[in-house]
Write a protein that holds these residues in place. Structure first.
Motif, PDB file in Angstrom:
ATOM      1  N   TYR A   5      47.654  40.351  44.763  1.00 48.89           N
ATOM      2  CA  TYR A   5      47.798  39.713  43.453  1.00 48.89           C
ATOM      3  C   TYR A   5      48.895  40.401  42.636  1.00 48.89           C
ATOM      4  O   TYR A   5      49.602  39.754  41.874  1.00 48.89           O
ATOM      5  N   THR A   6      49.080  41.706  42.835  1.00 48.06           N
ATOM      6  CA  THR A   6      50.195  42.403  42.179  1.00 48.06           C
ATOM      7  C   THR A   6      51.524  41.865  42.695  1.00 48.06           C
ATOM      8  O   THR A   6      52.435  41.601  41.911  1.00 48.06           O
ATOM      9  N   ASP A   7      51.627  41.692  44.020  1.00 52.62           N
ATOM     10  CA  ASP A   7      52.870  41.194  44.618  1.00 52.62           C
ATOM     11  C   ASP A   7      53.298  39.846  44.043  1.00 52.62           C
ATOM     12  O   ASP A   7      54.489  39.591  43.869  1.00 52.62           O
ATOM     13  N   ILE A   8      52.318  38.985  43.769  1.00 50.05           N
ATOM     14  CA  ILE A   8      52.667  37.641  43.282  1.00 50.05           C
ATOM     15  C   ILE A   8      52.531  37.518  41.762  1.00 50.05           C
ATOM     16  O   ILE A   8      52.590  36.418  41.224  1.00 50.05           O
ATOM     17  N   HIS A   9      52.322  38.644  41.095  1.00 47.38           N
ATOM     18  CA  HIS A   9      52.245  38.673  39.624  1.00 47.38           C
ATOM     19  C   HIS A   9      51.136  37.760  39.098  1.00 47.38           C
ATOM     20  O   HIS A   9      51.358  36.964  38.188  1.00 47.38           O
ATOM     21  N   ALA A  10      49.941  37.895  39.674  1.00 50.58           N
ATOM     22  CA  ALA A  10      48.826  37.036  39.268  1.00 50.58           C
ATOM     23  C   ALA A  10      47.530  37.817  39.089  1.00 50.58           C
ATOM     24  O   ALA A  10      46.445  37.305  39.335  1.00 50.58           O
ATOM     25  N   VAL A  11      47.616  39.056  38.646  1.00 51.17           N
ATOM     26  CA  VAL A  11      46.431  39.889  38.458  1.00 51.17           C
ATOM     27  C   VAL A  11      45.657  39.409  37.232  1.00 51.17           C
ATOM     28  O   VAL A  11      46.206  39.345  36.140  1.00 51.17           O
TER      29      VAL A  11
ATOM     30  N   PRO B  14      42.182  44.282  36.529  1.00 54.83           N
ATOM     31  CA  PRO B  14      42.777  45.445  37.196  1.00 54.83           C
ATOM     32  C   PRO B  14      42.156  45.750  38.569  1.00 54.83           C
ATOM     33  O   PRO B  14      42.845  46.200  39.478  1.00 54.83           O
ATOM     34  N   GLY B  15      40.876  45.492  38.742  1.00 49.28           N
ATOM     35  CA  GLY B  15      40.214  45.741  40.021  1.00 49.28           C
ATOM     36  C   GLY B  15      40.675  44.820  41.135  1.00 49.28           C
ATOM     37  O   GLY B  15      40.404  45.057  42.311  1.00 49.28           O
ATOM     38  N   GLN B  16      41.366  43.773  40.772  1.00 46.38           N
ATOM     39  CA  GLN B  16      41.818  42.772  41.730  1.00 46.38           C
ATOM     40  C   GLN B  16      43.262  43.021  42.179  1.00 46.38           C
ATOM     41  O   GLN B  16      43.732  42.404  43.128  1.00 46.38           O
ATOM     42  N   ALA B  17      43.954  43.934  41.550  1.00 45.70           N
ATOM     43  CA  ALA B  17      45.391  44.111  41.755  1.00 45.70           C
ATOM     44  C   ALA B  17      45.810  44.236  43.221  1.00 45.70           C
ATOM     45  O   ALA B  17      46.797  43.642  43.640  1.00 45.70           O
ATOM     46  N   ASP B  18      45.064  45.001  44.016  1.00 47.62           N
ATOM     47  CA  ASP B  18      45.430  45.208  45.419  1.00 47.62           C
ATOM     48  C   ASP B  18      44.693  44.286  46.376  1.00 47.62           C
ATOM     49  O   ASP B  18      44.808  44.439  47.598  1.00 47.62           O
TER      50      ASP B  18
ATOM     51  N   ALA C 180      45.977  38.015  47.780  1.00 46.57           N
ATOM     52  CA  ALA C 180      46.213  36.700  47.182  1.00 46.57           C
ATOM     53  C   ALA C 180      46.567  35.690  48.270  1.00 46.57           C
ATOM     54  O   ALA C 180      46.292  34.496  48.155  1.00 46.57           O
ATOM     55  N   TRP C 181      47.204  36.172  49.317  1.00 49.71           N
ATOM     56  CA  TRP C 181      47.567  35.338  50.461  1.00 49.71           C
ATOM     57  C   TRP C 181      47.720  36.260  51.656  1.00 49.71           C
ATOM     58  O   TRP C 181      48.351  37.309  51.565  1.00 49.71           O
ATOM     59  N   GLY C 182      47.117  35.884  52.758  1.00 50.39           N
ATOM     60  CA  GLY C 182      47.255  36.683  53.969  1.00 50.39           C
ATOM     61  C   GLY C 182      47.096  35.827  55.194  1.00 50.39           C
ATOM     62  O   GLY C 182      46.460  34.773  55.162  1.00 50.39           O
ATOM     63  N   GLN C 183      47.691  36.294  56.278  1.00 52.80           N
ATOM     64  CA  GLN C 183      47.540  35.573  57.532  1.00 52.80           C
ATOM     65  C   GLN C 183      47.672  36.532  58.706  1.00 52.80           C
ATOM     66  O   GLN C 183      48.233  37.607  58.594  1.00 52.80           O
TER      67      GLN C 183
END
Length: 139
Positions: free
Chosen positions: A35-41, A44-48, A51-54
């Motif tokens: 979520y940090t990478d895509i600027h959608a936090v 704060p607990g969700q930052a790492d 958001a998308w993975g494969q």
């Protein structure tokens, strides 16, 4: 043109672990955007969190996963879906079965079935139920 269908698994904080587990089971490569990478936090607990993975493997296996945002409801459900893993190489299917079976509940042991040379069903350590089989030869 070809079209593929990719299973997308939703989780609450387990997507990274899931993706790495499946990468090991299927010998695939993991790609993750947090979520940090895509600027959608949102929290704060969700930052790492993912958001998308494969996971993509050279044999064609592919699965996607993400961690549901805190603002969205999430219930993993019970038997909400199955993932079907099918192939024509019994050795490769057995290897994948063995990878998935780590920490799993086996519902039907992998073995011959009336409709397939090999068939099995398990629920992996993340609660995802897999149907695994070797496709029968076409006559």
């Amino acid at each position: 043109m070809s079209v593929t269908t990719t299973a997308h698994i939703n989780s609450r904080g387990q997507a990274r672990e899931m993706l790495h587990f499946y990468a090991q089971a299927f010998r695939g490569e993991v790609t993750i955007a947090t979520y940090t990478d895509i600027h959608a936090v949102e929290d704060p607990g969700q930052a790492d969190q993912v958001a998308w993975g494969q996971v993509v493997a050279s044999n064609g296996f592919r699965v996607m996963a993400y961690d549901v945002q805190p603002s969205k409801p999430f219930d993993a459900g019970e038997n909400a879906y199955y993932l079907a893993l099918r192939g024509d190489d019994a050795t490769e299917i057995r290897r994948m079965w063995d990878g998935l079976a780590d920490g799993a509940t086996v519902l039907t042991s992998l073995g011959p079935a009336p409709f397939a040379p090999l068939y099995g069903m398990l629920t992996d350590r993340f609660g995802v139920t897999w149907i695994v089989d070797v496709t029968p030869p076409q006559h």
